[in-house]
Design a protein around this motif. Sequence first.
Motif, PDB file in Angstrom:
ATOM      1  N   CYS A 192       0.770  -1.228   0.418  1.00 37.13           N
ATOM      2  CA  CYS A 192       0.486   0.400   0.120  1.00 37.13           C
ATOM      3  C   CYS A 192       0.778   1.268  -0.080  1.00 37.13           C
ATOM      4  O   CYS A 192       2.601   0.995   1.060  1.00 37.13           O
ATOM      5  N   ILE A 193       0.636   2.031  -0.611  1.00 38.34           N
ATOM      6  CA  ILE A 193       0.700   3.468  -0.820  1.00 38.34           C
ATOM      7  C   ILE A 193       1.646   4.257   0.494  1.00 38.34           C
ATOM      8  O   ILE A 193       2.406   4.944   0.433  1.00 38.34           O
ATOM      9  N   GLY A 194       0.388   4.352   1.423  1.00 40.58           N
ATOM     10  CA  GLY A 194       0.650   4.629   2.565  1.00 40.58           C
ATOM     11  C   GLY A 194      -0.011   4.278   4.290  1.00 40.58           C
ATOM     12  O   GLY A 194      -1.240   3.178   3.782  1.00 40.58           O
ATOM     13  N   PRO A 195      -0.252   5.010   4.918  1.00 47.40           N
ATOM     14  CA  PRO A 195      -0.886   4.587   6.059  1.00 47.40           C
ATOM     15  C   PRO A 195      -2.609   4.056   5.899  1.00 47.40           C
ATOM     16  O   PRO A 195      -3.337   3.663   6.438  1.00 47.40           O
ATOM     17  N   THR A 196      -3.360   5.130   5.331  1.00 49.39           N
ATOM     18  CA  THR A 196      -4.222   5.823   4.716  1.00 49.39           C
ATOM     19  C   THR A 196      -4.705   4.375   3.885  1.00 49.39           C
ATOM     20  O   THR A 196      -5.972   3.952   4.481  1.00 49.39           O
ATOM     21  N   THR A 197      -4.434   4.232   3.146  1.00 54.13           N
ATOM     22  CA  THR A 197      -4.867   3.298   2.024  1.00 54.13           C
ATOM     23  C   THR A 197      -4.531   1.630   3.221  1.00 54.13           C
ATOM     24  O   THR A 197      -5.605   0.492   2.890  1.00 54.13           O
ATOM     25  N   LYS A 198      -3.032   1.857   3.951  1.00 53.73           N
ATOM     26  CA  LYS A 198      -3.506   0.419   4.434  1.00 53.73           C
ATOM     27  C   LYS A 198      -4.236   0.082   5.373  1.00 53.73           C
ATOM     28  O   LYS A 198      -4.934  -1.001   5.591  1.00 53.73           O
ATOM     29  N   GLU A 199      -5.007   0.984   6.568  1.00 53.62           N
ATOM     30  CA  GLU A 199      -5.875   1.064   6.885  1.00 53.62           C
ATOM     31  C   GLU A 199      -7.383   0.124   6.374  1.00 53.62           C
ATOM     32  O   GLU A 199      -8.151  -0.527   6.198  1.00 53.62           O
ATOM     33  N   ALA A 200      -7.478   0.669   5.358  1.00 57.84           N
ATOM     34  CA  ALA A 200      -8.750   0.418   3.800  1.00 57.84           C
ATOM     35  C   ALA A 200      -8.236  -0.915   3.693  1.00 57.84           C
ATOM     36  O   ALA A 200      -9.236  -1.509   3.541  1.00 57.84           O
ATOM     37  N   GLU A 213       8.391   3.546   4.259  1.00 60.57           N
ATOM     38  CA  GLU A 213       8.531   4.551   4.734  1.00 60.57           C
ATOM     39  C   GLU A 213       8.193   5.906   4.316  1.00 60.57           C
ATOM     40  O   GLU A 213       7.796   6.476   4.915  1.00 60.57           O
ATOM     41  N   TYR A 214       8.047   6.494   3.095  1.00 60.67           N
ATOM     42  CA  TYR A 214       7.676   7.491   2.368  1.00 60.67           C
ATOM     43  C   TYR A 214       6.014   7.431   1.281  1.00 60.67           C
ATOM     44  O   TYR A 214       6.772   6.352   0.332  1.00 60.67           O
ATOM     45  N   SER A 215       5.515   8.112   1.109  1.00 58.89           N
ATOM     46  CA  SER A 215       3.952   7.429   0.853  1.00 58.89           C
ATOM     47  C   SER A 215       4.577   7.967  -1.038  1.00 58.89           C
ATOM     48  O   SER A 215       4.012   8.640  -1.071  1.00 58.89           O
ATOM     49  N   THR A 216       5.654   7.929  -1.414  1.00 61.02           N
ATOM     50  CA  THR A 216       5.949   7.535  -3.315  1.00 61.02           C
ATOM     51  C   THR A 216       6.174   6.921  -3.864  1.00 61.02           C
ATOM     52  O   THR A 216       6.352   5.557  -3.334  1.00 61.02           O
ATOM     53  N   VAL A 217       5.877   6.526  -5.112  1.00 59.75           N
ATOM     54  CA  VAL A 217       6.030   5.455  -5.829  1.00 59.75           C
ATOM     55  C   VAL A 217       7.476   4.909  -5.560  1.00 59.75           C
ATOM     56  O   VAL A 217       7.929   3.611  -5.573  1.00 59.75           O
ATOM     57  N   ASP A 218       8.515   6.002  -5.859  1.00 61.60           N
ATOM     58  CA  ASP A 218      10.423   5.265  -5.467  1.00 61.60           C
ATOM     59  C   ASP A 218      10.261   4.787  -4.222  1.00 61.60           C
ATOM     60  O   ASP A 218      10.852   2.992  -4.249  1.00 61.60           O
TER      61      ASP A 218
END
Length: 229
Positions: A192-200, A213-218
């Motif tokens: 998941c790209i970030g914590p909000t998406t992970k929660e979903a 670590e960071y919500s970026t594609v790289d």
Amino acid sequence: MNDKKPKIVFTTQLSEEKRGRLENGRFLIESEPFITIEYSMPALWRSQVPEKTDAWIFTSKKAVKAVSPLISDLGIPKHVFAVGSKTAEMLEELELNVSVPEEYNARALAEMIQELKLDRIVHFCGNLKAADLGKLLGKEVNLTSIEVYQTKLTRHKMNDLENFDGIVFMSPSAVDSFSKQNSVSKNMQVFCIGPTTKEAAEDAGMQNCIIPEYSTVDSLMESIHEFYF
């Protein structure tokens, strides 16, 4: 190490150029979009932008893309905030001075704004907002949310899901759309790209979700690489 390349599916649209760059000779990547983006005509939202504001907020690159044709006509405020480095880069390319919270999420952004004691704020956003900035900022802030694009859910059954080693979600809306007619097996790794998406994703029953670590594609691709290699 197994010579077989991990096969990853992104649940968002990827151009051939971007897919090739992400594969980088190490993965097999396919795109199976579960959402589509439609941009609103400026004539539909231009009149909603107040003449005087203390700050603008952009929480996605899509919002920047939607607003960019009118930037010079809107009366740029003293403060422009972005969530995420890529969103900030797009704004800086438009020659705007951008402030970014250390953590790429709405709560950190709200705290940053509250410290500056700003009042009149415009949030350029889509129809599906991951967080309610109004609640986070509090009643003392006059927040105007202006919808400049729409995220459409393209729900469908994915018949070859078992052929993939991993699946990538870039937004909570993609998780929602995917989960309506699909489920992830225990053998498939979820990224998941970030914590909000992970929660979903976790709310949808997915386990052991990995976020970068960071919500970026790289940064996301670094996490995927670390998992498989």
